[in-house]
Write an enzyme that holds these catalytic residues in place. Structure first.
Site: not given
Length: 224
Positions: A51, A53, A55, A112, A115
């Site tokens: 992803c 993302d 993090r 994860h 999301c």
């Protein structure tokens, strides 16, 4: 933009300081071993689809060195099904390059917790109506329907958590629709792997296709 004005931006300055540390680690005089070896090309064994993302950085998560993993990142770590029309297919192009040109041995789908893309399936008002994200997330529409059918009385949080996992399986199924992946599986044993990172608890789970469920990986049993 001049270098002086660029470095007045705190976030960019932090990145440049980080790059200096990177150079000190990998490009010290008489210590070019890592990039000397990589200068002639790359030969990663694993393609990881993760992803976007901020993090969930695969290199950080798995303590990977340069050249070890070929990474594709997009909203919600999705893989679209194979399409024969020659449009602009960035994810599909990267997958093709990794499988056909680099001959990777594994494809890992890394999903994860928390999301935002998956959450937008259940809260469509969170993204722009008719926008790119909304259209992209239709890839996981089937996963959403499976979750709603299996957990009709669950709350939003559980729906998202289950869909984060189910969409990983959807992407694995979509990978199998690519002819060159099907060929690689049959001819040289290419492995398709689903992994889920719970960023709240710091746990990693993997998809067991024998039980059609995710099982927590017992890190203490993993030997270096």
């Amino acid at each position: 933009m001049t270098q002086e004005s660029l470095l007045t931006k705190k976030e960019i300055l932090k990145m440049m300081v980080g790059f200096r540390r990177f150079r000190e680690r990998y490009f010290k005089e008489h210590n070019h071993s890592v990039y000397d070896a990589l200068a002639t090309g790359q030969s990663p064994k694993t393609l990881m689809i993760a992803c976007s993302d901020s993090r969930v950085d695969p290199a950080i998560l798995f303590s990977s060195s340069p050249g070890e993993i070929f990474v594709v990142r997009n909203v919600a770590n999705l893989v679209p099904p194979f399409e024969s029309n020659m449009g602009f297919h960035g994810v599909s192009a990267a997958i093709e390059f990794a499988v056909v040109n680099l001959q990777v041995e594994n494809i890992v789908i890394l999903g994860h917790r928390q999301c935002g893309g998956i959450r937008s399936l259940f809260q469509p008002e969170a993204v722009r109506e008719g926008g790119f994200v909304q259209q992209w997330m239709t890839i996981a529409g089937q996963a959403k329907e499976k979750v709603l059918k299996a957990h009709p009385n669950a709350d939003l949080d559980q729906h998202c958590r289950e869909c984060e996992k189910t969409s990983i399986v959807t992407s694995i199924e979509n990978l199998r629709t690519f002819p060159f992946i099907d060929f690689a599986i049959k001819s040289r044993g290419l492995q398709l792997i689903g992994v889920y990172f719970d960023l709240e608890g710091g746990q990693l789970s993997f998809y067991d296709d024998q039980t059609d469920a995710f099982r927590e990986l017992e890190i203490s049993k993993v030997q270096p």
